[in-house]
Design an enzyme around this catalytic site. Structure first.
Site, short mmCIF file in Angstrom:
data_model
loop_
_atom_site.label_atom_id
_atom_site.label_comp_id
_atom_site.label_asym_id
_atom_site.label_seq_id
_atom_site.Cartn_x
_atom_site.Cartn_y
_atom_site.Cartn_z
N THR A 58 -38.04 47.74 -17.80
CA THR A 58 -38.63 48.04 -16.49
C THR A 58 -40.14 48.15 -16.70
OG1 THR A 58 -38.65 49.47 -14.55
CG2 THR A 58 -38.13 50.55 -16.66
N GLU A 59 -40.89 47.48 -15.84
CA GLU A 59 -42.31 47.28 -16.12
C GLU A 59 -43.12 48.56 -16.04
OE1 GLU A 59 -40.59 45.79 -13.68
OE2 GLU A 59 -41.80 45.48 -11.87
N ASN A 60 -42.55 49.61 -15.48
CA ASN A 60 -43.27 50.89 -15.50
C ASN A 60 -43.14 51.60 -16.84
OD1 ASN A 60 -40.59 51.04 -14.44
ND2 ASN A 60 -40.94 53.18 -13.90
N SER A 100 -46.67 47.64 -21.60
CA SER A 100 -45.51 47.09 -20.89
C SER A 100 -45.82 45.70 -20.34
CB SER A 100 -45.11 48.02 -19.75
OG SER A 100 -43.93 47.56 -19.14
N ARG B 231 -41.12 50.14 -4.45
CA ARG B 231 -42.30 50.42 -5.28
C ARG B 231 -43.55 50.25 -4.46
NH1 ARG B 231 -42.42 45.27 -9.41
NH2 ARG B 231 -41.99 43.69 -7.88
#
Lengths: 220, 231, 220, 231
Positions: A58-60, A100, B231
């Site tokens: 997950t890019e976070n 990331s 998001r």
């Protein structure tokens, strides 16, 4: 997906988004590192076999993300890119945003699955902005994801509610990435796209000939 | 930078932030957002701020509250439009706030460049998209890149899990997000933490932000919010 | 430094390298983050007051480095940039090389003290290569250090063994960095250098007038 | 990259390295140097290698042994000349090895760029020096920078302290040095570790190299050398 207005009228069974998620899960090679975009692609996680060895990014800032957190397992410090609380699997690792996105941009992820407004036959992707004057532009990680993974798959319905194909000769929406998509999974069929144009891999509930006509492509 | 100071109050921590400053604000949505520092900044009164953050505020707390107080002139972020970003949406539609949309990875990498003394870098993200407009383009080894410049802050306001008395920081889970990068990119880095421990109590192998990047630390009672929405 | 051949002939006391290290230690502000180059500058650490709060950086990936390790404290995994075994102080942190040099290049260190072959009046530094045909070039972190810290100090003898000044109008050795040095500490005196030229701050065992003549600079 | 494999022998770990490969070799002097992998590489026999490493070997072990075996065509490093670098010195003076000197920070940052998908970057290091020759120069905000390109490896051979069964890595003290950066910059990353533990046994907050960067892992008996001499 039970009959949205724009879908082909053939009597056959088009795939629901859940069935489509299962198809994509089947096609992801065991042991792959995978990023599932927010929205529909998130469902794919539920269809990966327990022994697939697929590791979710997950890019976070996390690798080996687990399923959605429920009840007491909810931790506000642990969310996915859609800001939904998730869990961690054994062997998970945390890292900051620059690391990331370096992981993504550097081509270290095997597969990324994204939703889309439109995909062009050559692999152009439009999924971040409708381009309508009133809309507030918001890109998030979409452009980074689009160019990052080794394979970028799109998961979407093939037609808009009003019956317009979303797999198109050329995107009319603002692009997210150029020539970045390699495969498109839809309720009506699966397509390879790219520099050599579009090719139908399989179809659901509709003949290849009818699909080709609706999309304006030529069968080989 | 010289030694970090451990301060007694969030008000002391945000003292001196000037009108017109560029402020990097940590957090991805609400995870890692420095709520208490933002509340103190609202009390402190600095205005005409440029805020760099991944989002443009959620609900009515944190960054959204700073925006609602009318202190922000411009926002650089990747994802302003969210299910609960009504404060930003209203200001934007009323023409009361400027917006620069930056892809999330570029936001992070441009701040890293600022912290790492890199003058500019060639990045493949956004090539062929509307966000490439006005950017210098270059072919390198058969691939097209855009030239991206550093984003530097006058201040960074970030949240971390624990600090030691020297200012070394560790984070919790995905609340780490932009904190470590922003700490390197700001002239003055201000951190709120759940706890301050003696130097030597944090594992030197596990410190994420070394003390050199930290100027002011304040301990606060942990407050958490969970958001619903995209998001 | 007891009478090397090239030093001025005045009867006064020039500083030993250890005394000079003490002078530099005195001038480093409390709480600074400091990188001490290999060789002579390493001695400065021994003269920093215990309560100075100075934090030492070593570019091979550590902050808050402690003194040299002796006996059983020697750990082959813990060395300084000169590859000498060292110790860790409470509050130390480890990081990889890209992060370590980002810290330096990004201007986060307050002071760096380096040795030198030559320093020019405008702050040019030559300390990596004699330029002789037979020599194998080796730069290490010298060029990164030279441009990295907020203040770059040089610690050296003012004259070569054969009596040539090492503080010069223009370096004849290959440069390590251009205009990067702000202050030069030598056995014969301390100098500010930079865009406005060279200025004598203090002298040891030799008059400012004599020093100025030897170096070919004009006193204000 | 797909899942890391935990292998039984160093010979299996270095299998398939082709003649002419570019090999990134970890370690700063001897700290963090993957001695056992290098010994295996010598047995494996690949030749005409380009080696990227901070130094060019110390004494007669590790990288120095690989050089002595005549397998290396070219070395990219920051500091070849050391008190105990007699193997390299001899080969270099005999014209039997090519040398490219790269400032230490640029070596690290260029490998990071390779791993991070950055096409090139503007760096202030070496401006005005002989190492600036032939490099593109540019003024940005009143400062001069040189354009630096990524250094990518076909293989990385690195040492780490522990791996879990997924391939996540932690290091020990300053033996961390180039390992994490090289792991990101190579097509295939091969790691020797002192121990392999079950997935979940390493603190997820303290993992330095996430599993995605690791291809092959082999556990070896820790061997350590201490060097005397300059960097």
């Amino acid at each position: 997906m039970t009959g949205y207005a724009g879908a082909p009228t053939g009597a056959g069974h088009r795939l629901s988004m859940d069935e489509l998620a299962a198809v994509i899960a089947r096609d992801i090679p065991a042991g792959s590192f995978v990023n599932l975009g927010i929205g529909q692609p998130t469902r794919i996680a539920d269809h990966l076999p327990a022994d697939s060895g697929v590791v979710l990014h997950t890019e976070n800032g996390m690798l080996n993300m687990g399923p959605k957190a429920e009840g007491d397992a909810i931790d506000p410090d642990l969310t996915n890119a859609g800001k939904v609380p998730v869990t961690e699997l054994p062997g998970a690792a945390y890292f900051h945003h620059a690391d990331s996105f370096a992981m993504m941009r550097g081509g270290h992820l095997d597969v990324c699955v994204l939703g889309a407004y439109q995909v062009a036959f050559d692999g152009d992707l439009a999924n971040w902005h409708t381009g309508k004057p009133g809309d507030i532009p918001a890109v998030g990680g979409a452009m980074d994801l689009a160019i990052g993974a080794k394979e970028v798959y799109v998961m979407m319905t093939l037609f808009t509610r009003s019956g317009e194909p979303k797999l198109v000769p050329r995107c009319t929406y603002p692009l997210t990435g150029a020539g970045c998509v390699s495969r498109v999974y839809t309720d009506c069929g699966v397509f390879d796209v790219g520099p050599d144009g579009v090719r139908i891999r399989e179809t659901y509930g509709v003949g290849a000939q009818e699909l080709a006509e609706r999309l304006g492509i030529t069968l080989p | 930078m010289s030694r970090a100071r451990i301060l007694e109050s969030t008000d002391a921590a945000v003292a001196g932030i000037e009108d017109g400053s560029t402020v990097l604000v940590g957090g991805f949505g609400l995870a890692g957002m420095p709520f208490d520092l933002i509340d103190a900044l609202i009390r402190q009164g600095a205005k005409d701020l440029t805020v760099v953050s991944n989002n443009a505020g959620n609900g009515d707390v944190g960054l959204a509250a700073l925006l609602a107080a009318g202190r922000v002139r411009k926002v650089l972020c990747s994802f302003p439009r969210q299910a609960d970003s009504w404060v930003f949406d209203g200001l934007y539609r009323a023409g009361k706030i400027e917006l620069e949309v930056v892809p999330q990875g570029n936001l992070a990498e441009r701040m890293r460049a600022a912290g790492a003394g890199i003058g500019a870098f060639y990045c493949p993200t956004a090539v062929g998209t509307p966000l490439a407009e006005g950017k210098e383009q270059r072919e390198i080894d058969g691939r097209t890149y855009l030239l991206e410049y550093p984003i530097k802050g006058d201040y960074a306001l970030i949240g971390a899990h624990a600090a030691d008395t020297m200012g070394n920081l560790v984070y919790r889970k995905t609340a780490r997000n932009f904190g470590p990068v922003m700490a390197t990119a700001a002239t003055t880095t201000i951190v709120q933490v759940d706890q301050v421990v003696e130097a030597g109590k944090l594992d030197p192998e596990a410190i994420v932000t070394p003390s050199v990047y930290v100027d002011r630390v304040v301990q606060v009672t942990a407050r958490h919010y969970t958001v619903r929405g995209a998001r």
